[in-house]
Design a protein around this motif. Structure first.
Motif, short mmCIF file in Angstrom:
data_model
loop_
_atom_site.label_atom_id
_atom_site.label_comp_id
_atom_site.label_asym_id
_atom_site.label_seq_id
_atom_site.Cartn_x
_atom_site.Cartn_y
_atom_site.Cartn_z
N VAL A 1 -7.07 5.88 -7.20
CA VAL A 1 -5.68 6.13 -7.60
C VAL A 1 -5.41 7.59 -7.94
N GLY A 2 -6.45 8.42 -7.91
CA GLY A 2 -6.27 9.82 -8.25
C GLY A 2 -5.81 9.96 -9.69
N ASN A 3 -4.79 10.77 -9.91
CA ASN A 3 -4.25 10.98 -11.27
C ASN A 3 -2.91 10.29 -11.48
N SER A 4 -2.62 9.28 -10.69
CA SER A 4 -1.31 8.61 -10.78
C SER A 4 -1.29 7.58 -11.90
N ASN A 5 -0.34 7.75 -12.81
CA ASN A 5 -0.13 6.77 -13.88
C ASN A 5 0.58 5.55 -13.31
N ALA A 6 0.44 4.42 -14.00
CA ALA A 6 1.09 3.19 -13.56
C ALA A 6 1.53 2.38 -14.78
N PRO B 1 0.79 -1.24 0.00
CA PRO B 1 0.00 0.00 0.00
C PRO B 1 0.82 1.28 0.00
N ALA B 2 2.05 1.24 0.53
CA ALA B 2 2.90 2.43 0.56
C ALA B 2 3.39 2.83 -0.83
N ALA B 3 3.25 1.92 -1.82
CA ALA B 3 3.74 2.19 -3.17
C ALA B 3 2.60 2.60 -4.11
N ALA B 4 1.51 3.15 -3.54
CA ALA B 4 0.36 3.58 -4.33
C ALA B 4 -0.31 4.76 -3.63
N PRO B 5 -1.13 5.49 -4.35
CA PRO B 5 -1.87 6.59 -3.71
C PRO B 5 -2.74 6.06 -2.56
N THR B 6 -2.86 6.85 -1.51
CA THR B 6 -3.70 6.47 -0.37
C THR B 6 -5.12 6.22 -0.84
N GLY B 7 -5.68 5.11 -0.43
CA GLY B 7 -7.05 4.77 -0.82
C GLY B 7 -7.16 3.86 -2.03
N THR B 8 -6.03 3.48 -2.64
CA THR B 8 -6.06 2.58 -3.79
C THR B 8 -6.63 1.23 -3.35
N HIS B 9 -7.57 0.72 -4.13
CA HIS B 9 -8.17 -0.58 -3.82
C HIS B 9 -8.70 -1.24 -5.09
N LEU B 10 -8.87 -2.54 -5.03
CA LEU B 10 -9.39 -3.31 -6.16
C LEU B 10 -10.88 -3.00 -6.33
N GLN B 11 -11.25 -2.56 -7.53
CA GLN B 11 -12.65 -2.24 -7.82
C GLN B 11 -13.35 -3.42 -8.49
N THR B 12 -12.78 -3.93 -9.57
CA THR B 12 -13.37 -5.08 -10.27
C THR B 12 -12.26 -6.00 -10.76
N GLY B 13 -12.62 -7.26 -10.99
CA GLY B 13 -11.68 -8.25 -11.49
C GLY B 13 -10.94 -8.92 -10.36
N SER B 14 -9.93 -9.66 -10.72
CA SER B 14 -9.11 -10.33 -9.71
C SER B 14 -7.65 -10.19 -10.12
#
Length: 178
Positions: free
Chosen positions: A69-74, A34-47
């Protein structure tokens, strides 16, 4: 703990289903950081997961959607590592040296941009599996006059790593190894 005949039947049926669909007993290890992503990032759909096709030895990692994820690219990256054995044969026909060779087959999504705080991560499949010629080209024999040959059908998947990395963060949010 006593298993009923019904439960034993269900376990056997599940085992046959796993074998028929190409699943293996040894599953990949998945780590979420979790420290390597925007705060609040979570799985929405899929697996989130990867599987190996036992016939083709290609690795496929599922597509999914993350929210928060806000506006963070990945960028998602899948690297499959294959091994094979190449032997060196002298002009007398004798096998002089046998070497294990390693090569990788990387693939990537490129930069993924979120929309409305959601990031759609597409499915990734490794490939192509390196050919005998790929391994022979990488091998070296002690004598340049010797012939390099792939030993039998020895090209095998030895490992894979899948990562999802958010730009501007340290480390990978998702790491799957197998």
């Amino acid at each position: 703990m006593k298993l009923s005949l019904h439960r034993v039947f269900i376990l056997i049926a599940a085992l046959f289903f796993a074998l028929a669909t190409g699943m293996t007993a040894a599953q990949a290890a998945t780590t979420i950081n979790p420290a390597a992503a925007p705060t609040g990032t979570h799985l929405q759909t899929g697996s989130i997961g990867c599987s190996v096709n036992p016939t083709t030895e290609l690795v496929t990692c599922s597509g999914f959607e993350l929210a928060g994820v806000g506006n963070s690219n990945a960028t998602a990256t899948l690297t499959a590592t294959y091994t094979a054995t190449v032997q060196c044969r002298n002009h007398g026909g004798q096998i002089v040296e046998v070497k294990s060779q390693v090569t990788t087959a990387p693939t990537s999504t490129g930069s993924l941009s979120p929309k409305n705080g959601r990031l759609t991560v597409p499915e990734l499949t490794s490939g192509p599996v390196p050919t005998a010629e790929d391994f022979i080209a990488k091998a070296t024999c002690p004598n340049g006059n010797w012939t390099k040959e792939l030993l039998g059908n020895t090209i095998t998947l030895s490992s894979f790593t899948y990562t999802l990395h958010f730009a501007g963060f340290t480390g990978d949010y998702i790491t799957i190894t197998g």
